[in-house]
Design a protein around this motif. Structure first.
Motif, mmCIF file in Angstrom:
data_model
loop_
_atom_site.group_PDB
_atom_site.id
_atom_site.type_symbol
_atom_site.label_atom_id
_atom_site.label_comp_id
_atom_site.label_asym_id
_atom_site.label_seq_id
_atom_site.Cartn_x
_atom_site.Cartn_y
_atom_site.Cartn_z
ATOM 1 N N ILE A 29 0.822 -1.213 0.000
ATOM 2 C CA ILE A 29 0.000 0.000 0.000
ATOM 3 C C ILE A 29 0.861 1.270 0.000
ATOM 4 O O ILE A 29 0.334 2.380 0.088
ATOM 5 N N SER A 30 2.185 1.114 -0.106
ATOM 6 C CA SER A 30 3.091 2.260 0.084
ATOM 7 C C SER A 30 2.943 3.336 -0.990
ATOM 8 O O SER A 30 3.206 4.511 -0.715
ATOM 9 N N PHE A 31 2.548 2.968 -2.201
ATOM 10 C CA PHE A 31 2.330 3.999 -3.219
ATOM 11 C C PHE A 31 1.186 4.909 -2.797
ATOM 12 O O PHE A 31 1.271 6.136 -2.890
ATOM 13 N N ALA A 60 -6.127 5.468 5.529
ATOM 14 C CA ALA A 60 -6.493 6.027 4.221
ATOM 15 C C ALA A 60 -5.751 5.318 3.100
ATOM 16 O O ALA A 60 -6.315 5.087 2.017
ATOM 17 N N SER A 61 -4.499 4.946 3.335
ATOM 18 C CA SER A 61 -3.707 4.238 2.330
ATOM 19 C C SER A 61 -4.344 2.905 1.978
ATOM 20 O O SER A 61 -4.437 2.537 0.801
ATOM 21 N N HIS A 62 -4.771 2.176 3.011
ATOM 22 C CA HIS A 62 -5.401 0.876 2.752
ATOM 23 C C HIS A 62 -6.702 1.044 1.979
ATOM 24 O O HIS A 62 -6.968 0.299 1.027
ATOM 25 N N ILE A 63 -7.516 1.995 2.397
ATOM 26 C CA ILE A 63 -8.795 2.227 1.712
ATOM 27 C C ILE A 63 -8.562 2.614 0.259
ATOM 28 O O ILE A 63 -9.214 2.091 -0.648
ATOM 29 N N LEU A 64 -7.619 3.530 0.031
ATOM 30 C CA LEU A 64 -7.313 3.982 -1.336
ATOM 31 C C LEU A 64 -6.789 2.827 -2.180
ATOM 32 O O LEU A 64 -7.151 2.691 -3.355
ATOM 33 N N TRP A 65 -5.941 1.998 -1.597
ATOM 34 C CA TRP A 65 -5.362 0.856 -2.308
ATOM 35 C C TRP A 65 -6.426 -0.214 -2.618
ATOM 36 O O TRP A 65 -6.542 -0.665 -3.755
#
Length: 369
Positions: free
Chosen positions: A294-296, A334-339
């Protein structure tokens, strides 16, 4: 058959992205305890890793159409949604200023880092300058991945050295600086041509890895040594830049402070790609690998979240420790949700619509972030 994902490199993406997050928290959410530490060197790591992973994922027969569509599907959906969020949440007033139309168009097309002007390079979601540079790398990849690599190295080294020499020896007339002025620092630090060498080093490193495939001797010691070397470079790089500036080589120092770790990054990637040491065992833990996957999204969303916290003075109200915990929790949620609900579905949909089969290694590991 696609090559197997290298979990350790996916996990290293998490560590590099986290260093950038911390860098942007310093002085805004967190008191600048380590303001002199170049934590943003994580971007340089990603550029080297990008060249490595693309070379690794695209071994053998190369389909340029498939490559370009896959790269577009990887970057653009996250770029466009985070750019819109940055605009709506942080700077809707820009719509009233006609001069922002051209930078906005360049931003949408991922061309904004190609113009060494602050108003272009850092338009909307500022961190997206780096994927604008990546877009330039992708355009060149079908050529430089093959027999033209040596020529590309020579031309890039010559071009970079000439640019830095000119900036530090030829007086450049400058008026009152503003966000629409030519910016030598943006040319040195963000222009794709000036960052191309890192990408080429990544390609060369992967070639060496693919040709060797031998175990790294004393793997755990080698892994620890590589990480310590990066830490030492990070501690010393600003001092090196300051010393070069003292002797009149300001832009050379600036460039080295941000890109001078590329060979250390290459060695680190080479060592960890073998996945033989005790540190690699830790990095292959499923949680760390997930954080790398999820880093991107972490990279693309974090500065928007930090700026929102600053806008509403959360750190002043709660204190910097609770605010930091809340920022990090929000960034990674938020990163996880976006990914999970945007990046993956959007990427797969684009590949389906264009009838490009999903490449498992490239899609899972990505070339950037």
């Amino acid at each position: 058959m696609q090559p197997k994902q290298i979990d350790t490199l996916t996990s290293l993406r998490f560590l590099a992205a986290a260093s950038v997050v911390v860098a942007h928290m310093m002085g805004s959410i967190v008191p600048p305890f380590f303001s002199g530490a170049p934590l943003a060197l994580g971007v340089s790591f990603f550029f080297v890793l990008s060249g490595f992973i693309l070379t690794y994922a695209y071994q053998g027969r190369f389909d340029a159409r498939r490559f370009y569509i896959s790269r577009f599907a990887r970057l653009w959906p996250v770029h466009i949604v985070t750019g819109l969020l940055a605009f709506v949440l942080l700077s809707p007033f820009l719509a009233k200023h006609p001069e922002w139309l051209a930078p906005s168009i360049a931003n949408v097309l991922l061309l904004h880092a190609w113009v060494p002007v602050v108003g272009y390079v850092f338009s909307h979601n500022a961190v997206s300058w780096s994927i604008s540079a990546e877009m330039f790398f992708y355009l060149l990849f079908p050529v430089v991945r093959g027999r033209w690599l040596k020529l590309a190295f020579a031309a890039t080294i010559l071009g970079t050295a000439t640019t830095l020499a000119v900036l530090d020896t030829v007086p450049i007339p400058q008026g009152q600086p503003n966000i629409w002025s030519f910016s030598p620092s943006n040319l040195v630090l963000q222009h794709p041509v000036m960052r191309l060498l890192e990408f080429l080093v990544g390609i060369a490193t992967c070639r060496l890895y693919l040709s060797s495939r031998n175990d790294v001797p004393f793997a755990t010691i080698a892994e620890a040594g590589a990480l310590i070397s990066i830490l030492l470079f990070g501690i010393s790089s600003n001092g090196i830049a300051a010393e070069l500036t003292r002797y009149g080589w300001r832009h050379v120092g600036m460039w080295i402070s941000q890109t001078g770790g590329m060979l250390l990054f290459a060695v680190t990637i080479f060592i960890f790609a073998h996945q033989r040491g005790r540190i690699s065992v830790l990095l292959k833990h499923r949680t760390i690998v997930w954080l790398g996957e999820i880093s991107f999204c972490t990279y693309m969303a974090h500065q928007i979240i930090i700026r929102l916290f600053v806008k509403y003075s959360v750190s002043d109200r709660l204190g910097w420790i609770p605010a930091s915990v809340l920022v990090l929790a929000t960034v990674y949620a938020a990163s996880h949700i976006l990914w999970r609900y945007w990046e993956l579905p959007a990427r797969l949909r684009i590949l389906e619509l264009t009838k490009v089969r999903r490449a498992s290694t490239e899609s899972a590991q990505g070339s950037f972030m």
